[in-house]
Write a protein that holds these residues in place. Structure first.
Motif, PDB file in Angstrom:
ATOM      1  N   PHE A   1     -16.439  -2.177   8.134  1.00 11.50           N
ATOM      2  CA  PHE A   1     -15.035  -2.160   8.537  1.00 11.50           C
ATOM      3  C   PHE A   1     -14.498  -3.578   8.717  1.00 11.50           C
ATOM      4  O   PHE A   1     -13.465  -3.944   8.143  1.00 11.50           O
ATOM      5  CB  PHE A   1     -14.896  -1.360   9.842  1.00 11.50           C
ATOM      6  N   GLU A   2     -15.216  -4.388   9.481  1.00 12.28           N
ATOM      7  CA  GLU A   2     -14.742  -5.746   9.759  1.00 12.28           C
ATOM      8  C   GLU A   2     -14.705  -6.590   8.490  1.00 12.28           C
ATOM      9  O   GLU A   2     -13.758  -7.355   8.259  1.00 12.28           O
ATOM     10  CB  GLU A   2     -15.643  -6.419  10.804  1.00 12.28           C
ATOM     11  N   GLY A   3     -15.725  -6.432   7.647  1.00 11.18           N
ATOM     12  CA  GLY A   3     -15.755  -7.206   6.412  1.00 11.18           C
ATOM     13  C   GLY A   3     -14.634  -6.839   5.471  1.00 11.18           C
ATOM     14  O   GLY A   3     -14.032  -7.713   4.824  1.00 11.18           O
ATOM     15  N   MET A   4     -14.335  -5.539   5.363  1.00 14.65           N
ATOM     16  CA  MET A   4     -13.234  -5.106   4.497  1.00 14.65           C
ATOM     17  C   MET A   4     -11.900  -5.660   4.970  1.00 14.65           C
ATOM     18  O   MET A   4     -11.077  -6.096   4.157  1.00 14.65           O
ATOM     19  CB  MET A   4     -13.180  -3.578   4.447  1.00 14.65           C
ATOM     20  N   LEU A   5     -11.685  -5.663   6.272  1.00 18.44           N
ATOM     21  CA  LEU A   5     -10.415  -6.188   6.797  1.00 18.44           C
ATOM     22  C   LEU A   5     -10.296  -7.682   6.524  1.00 18.44           C
ATOM     23  O   LEU A   5      -9.214  -8.175   6.177  1.00 18.44           O
ATOM     24  CB  LEU A   5     -10.312  -5.924   8.298  1.00 18.44           C
ATOM     25  N   GLN A   6     -11.398  -8.395   6.657  1.00 17.98           N
ATOM     26  CA  GLN A   6     -11.382  -9.836   6.398  1.00 17.98           C
ATOM     27  C   GLN A   6     -11.064 -10.114   4.932  1.00 17.98           C
ATOM     28  O   GLN A   6     -10.241 -10.986   4.621  1.00 17.98           O
ATOM     29  CB  GLN A   6     -12.728 -10.448   6.778  1.00 17.98           C
ATOM     30  N   GLU A   7     -11.696  -9.377   4.043  1.00 12.81           N
ATOM     31  CA  GLU A   7     -11.428  -9.560   2.613  1.00 12.81           C
ATOM     32  C   GLU A   7      -9.997  -9.158   2.269  1.00 12.81           C
ATOM     33  O   GLU A   7      -9.330  -9.827   1.470  1.00 12.81           O
ATOM     34  CB  GLU A   7     -12.403  -8.736   1.781  1.00 12.81           C
ATOM     35  N   ALA A   8      -9.531  -8.056   2.843  1.00 12.66           N
ATOM     36  CA  ALA A   8      -8.174  -7.584   2.570  1.00 12.66           C
ATOM     37  C   ALA A   8      -7.146  -8.629   2.965  1.00 12.66           C
ATOM     38  O   ALA A   8      -6.155  -8.851   2.247  1.00 12.66           O
ATOM     39  CB  ALA A   8      -7.922  -6.281   3.314  1.00 12.66           C
ATOM     40  N   GLU A   9      -7.391  -9.280   4.098  1.00  8.29           N
ATOM     41  CA  GLU A   9      -6.457 -10.311   4.570  1.00  8.29           C
ATOM     42  C   GLU A   9      -6.331 -11.435   3.557  1.00  8.29           C
ATOM     43  O   GLU A   9      -5.234 -11.958   3.315  1.00  8.29           O
ATOM     44  CB  GLU A   9      -6.947 -10.860   5.915  1.00  8.29           C
ATOM     45  N   GLU A  10      -7.444 -11.798   2.941  1.00  7.02           N
ATOM     46  CA  GLU A  10      -7.408 -12.859   1.931  1.00  7.02           C
ATOM     47  C   GLU A  10      -6.778 -12.377   0.637  1.00  7.02           C
ATOM     48  O   GLU A  10      -5.979 -13.096   0.015  1.00  7.02           O
ATOM     49  CB  GLU A  10      -8.817 -13.370   1.659  1.00  7.02           C
ATOM     50  N   LEU A  11      -7.103 -11.161   0.224  1.00  5.30           N
ATOM     51  CA  LEU A  11      -6.602 -10.649  -1.049  1.00  5.30           C
ATOM     52  C   LEU A  11      -5.090 -10.512  -1.056  1.00  5.30           C
ATOM     53  O   LEU A  11      -4.429 -10.832  -2.054  1.00  5.30           O
ATOM     54  CB  LEU A  11      -7.256  -9.305  -1.369  1.00  5.30           C
ATOM     55  N   VAL A  12      -4.504 -10.014   0.024  1.00  3.49           N
ATOM     56  CA  VAL A  12      -3.052  -9.792   0.037  1.00  3.49           C
ATOM     57  C   VAL A  12      -2.274 -11.099   0.027  1.00  3.49           C
ATOM     58  O   VAL A  12      -1.071 -11.101  -0.275  1.00  3.49           O
ATOM     59  CB  VAL A  12      -2.619  -8.923   1.229  1.00  3.49           C
ATOM     60  N   LYS A  13      -2.957 -12.210   0.330  1.00  4.32           N
ATOM     61  CA  LYS A  13      -2.284 -13.514   0.279  1.00  4.32           C
ATOM     62  C   LYS A  13      -2.123 -14.013  -1.164  1.00  4.32           C
ATOM     63  O   LYS A  13      -1.347 -14.940  -1.410  1.00  4.32           O
ATOM     64  CB  LYS A  13      -3.066 -14.544   1.094  1.00  4.32           C
ATOM     65  N   ILE A  14      -2.855 -13.431  -2.100  1.00  8.61           N
ATOM     66  CA  ILE A  14      -2.799 -13.885  -3.490  1.00  8.61           C
ATOM     67  C   ILE A  14      -1.419 -13.659  -4.074  1.00  8.61           C
ATOM     68  O   ILE A  14      -0.825 -14.544  -4.686  1.00  8.61           O
ATOM     69  CB  ILE A  14      -3.848 -13.148  -4.346  1.00  8.61           C
ATOM     70  N   ASP A  15      -0.899 -12.456  -3.895  1.00 10.64           N
ATOM     71  CA  ASP A  15       0.385 -12.085  -4.478  1.00 10.64           C
ATOM     72  C   ASP A  15       0.835 -10.774  -3.838  1.00 10.64           C
ATOM     73  O   ASP A  15       0.003  -9.957  -3.436  1.00 10.64           O
ATOM     74  CB  ASP A  15       0.258 -11.910  -5.997  1.00 10.64           C
ATOM     75  N   GLU A  16       2.141 -10.568  -3.774  1.00 13.36           N
ATOM     76  CA  GLU A  16       2.654  -9.329  -3.175  1.00 13.36           C
ATOM     77  C   GLU A  16       2.328  -8.100  -4.016  1.00 13.36           C
ATOM     78  O   GLU A  16       2.447  -6.962  -3.550  1.00 13.36           O
ATOM     79  CB  GLU A  16       4.167  -9.430  -2.973  1.00 13.36           C
ATOM     80  N   GLN A  17       1.891  -8.305  -5.259  1.00  6.17           N
ATOM     81  CA  GLN A  17       1.530  -7.181  -6.128  1.00  6.17           C
ATOM     82  C   GLN A  17       0.153  -6.599  -5.807  1.00  6.17           C
ATOM     83  O   GLN A  17      -0.182  -5.508  -6.265  1.00  6.17           O
ATOM     84  CB  GLN A  17       1.531  -7.625  -7.601  1.00  6.17           C
ATOM     85  N   ILE A  18      -0.645  -7.305  -5.024  1.00  2.00           N
ATOM     86  CA  ILE A  18      -2.017  -6.891  -4.766  1.00  2.00           C
ATOM     87  C   ILE A  18      -2.072  -5.607  -3.942  1.00  2.00           C
ATOM     88  O   ILE A  18      -1.398  -5.464  -2.919  1.00  2.00           O
ATOM     89  CB  ILE A  18      -2.805  -8.002  -4.047  1.00  2.00           C
TER      90      ILE A  18
END
Length: 225
Positions: A67-84
């Motif tokens: 759970f914690e790892g997914m949230l951490q990765e998600a936080e980084e991924l959504v910063k790439i672009d609003e399309q993510i």
């Protein structure tokens, strides 16, 4: 029905975009590796390159299974672009992560779905997309299209807004079957999509039209005796 392309190949994504039918992209670590993309920073840059080609949603998959790892990765991924759209596996911590992220306004794609019960949990958690893998079910002698039918029925019964994103699509008839069953999105290879263009009667008809045109043109241009 929306057409996504399931690849990390930028050339294929451009070709689908130029064809005028591309609504989005799905990819995963296996597809990244197939294109020789390795290393965290390179993967992030590649996701951005994909977003720069298409105007639609781009599913970017987490690697963690906690759970914690997914949230951490998600936080980084959504910063790439609003399309993510963050791609989360159908596991217990994945459902928890989908619920949390949807509450934060982050769009998610619940992947590796093989049963109606899994799809129901994903919708209850607020997933934007659910990805039933129809081709992999076919591989184990199970009709993957029955799963699409079951999910469509359940979602319609309760007016769930989660979109059915049919994945592991192997050939053009899978695409047609998904359209008939009411899948909201289908994601497949470029070859499966372009195969929809082909029909022998189209080729025969076009060849006949061109031959008739050439004969008519030759008659028109023939000098008078």
């Amino acid at each position: 029905m929306k057409f996504f392309i399931d690849t990390a190949n930028l050339g294929h994504i451009r070709e689908a975009h130029e064809l005028g039918i591309l609504d989005g992209v799905t990819t995963n670590p296996s597809l990244m590796a197939k294109e020789g993309i390795s290393g965290h920073e390179n993967v992030i840059r590649h996701y951005k390159a994909i977003c720069d080609i298409t105007d639609g949603d781009v599913s970017a998959e987490v690697i963690s299974t906690t759970f914690e790892g997914m949230l951490q990765e998600a936080e980084e991924l959504v910063k790439i672009d609003e399309q993510i759209v963050v791609k989360i596996p159908m596991i217990k911590d994945g459902v928890k992560a989908i619920k949390y992220l949807s509450g934060q306004g982050v769009r998610t794609n619940c992947t590796l779905v093989f049963s109606p019960g899994q799809a129901l949990l994903a919708a209850k958690a607020g997933a934007t997309y659910v990805s039933p893998f129809i081709g992999r079910l076919d591989d184990v002698s199970t009709d993957g299209m029955v799963l699409i039918d079951d999910i469509r029925l359940i979602y319609d019964n309760y007016d769930f807004k989660t979109q059915i994103l049919a994945a592991s699509v192997r050939h053009p008839m899978h695409i047609i079957a998904c359209a008939k069953s009411g899948a909201d999105v289908v994601t497949s290879s470029l070859s499966a999509i372009t195969a929809l263009l082909k029909h022998p009667l189209t080729d025969i008809g076009l060849a006949q039209f061109l031959a008739d045109y050439e004969r008519a043109a030759a008659t028109t241009n023939k000098p008078n005796a």
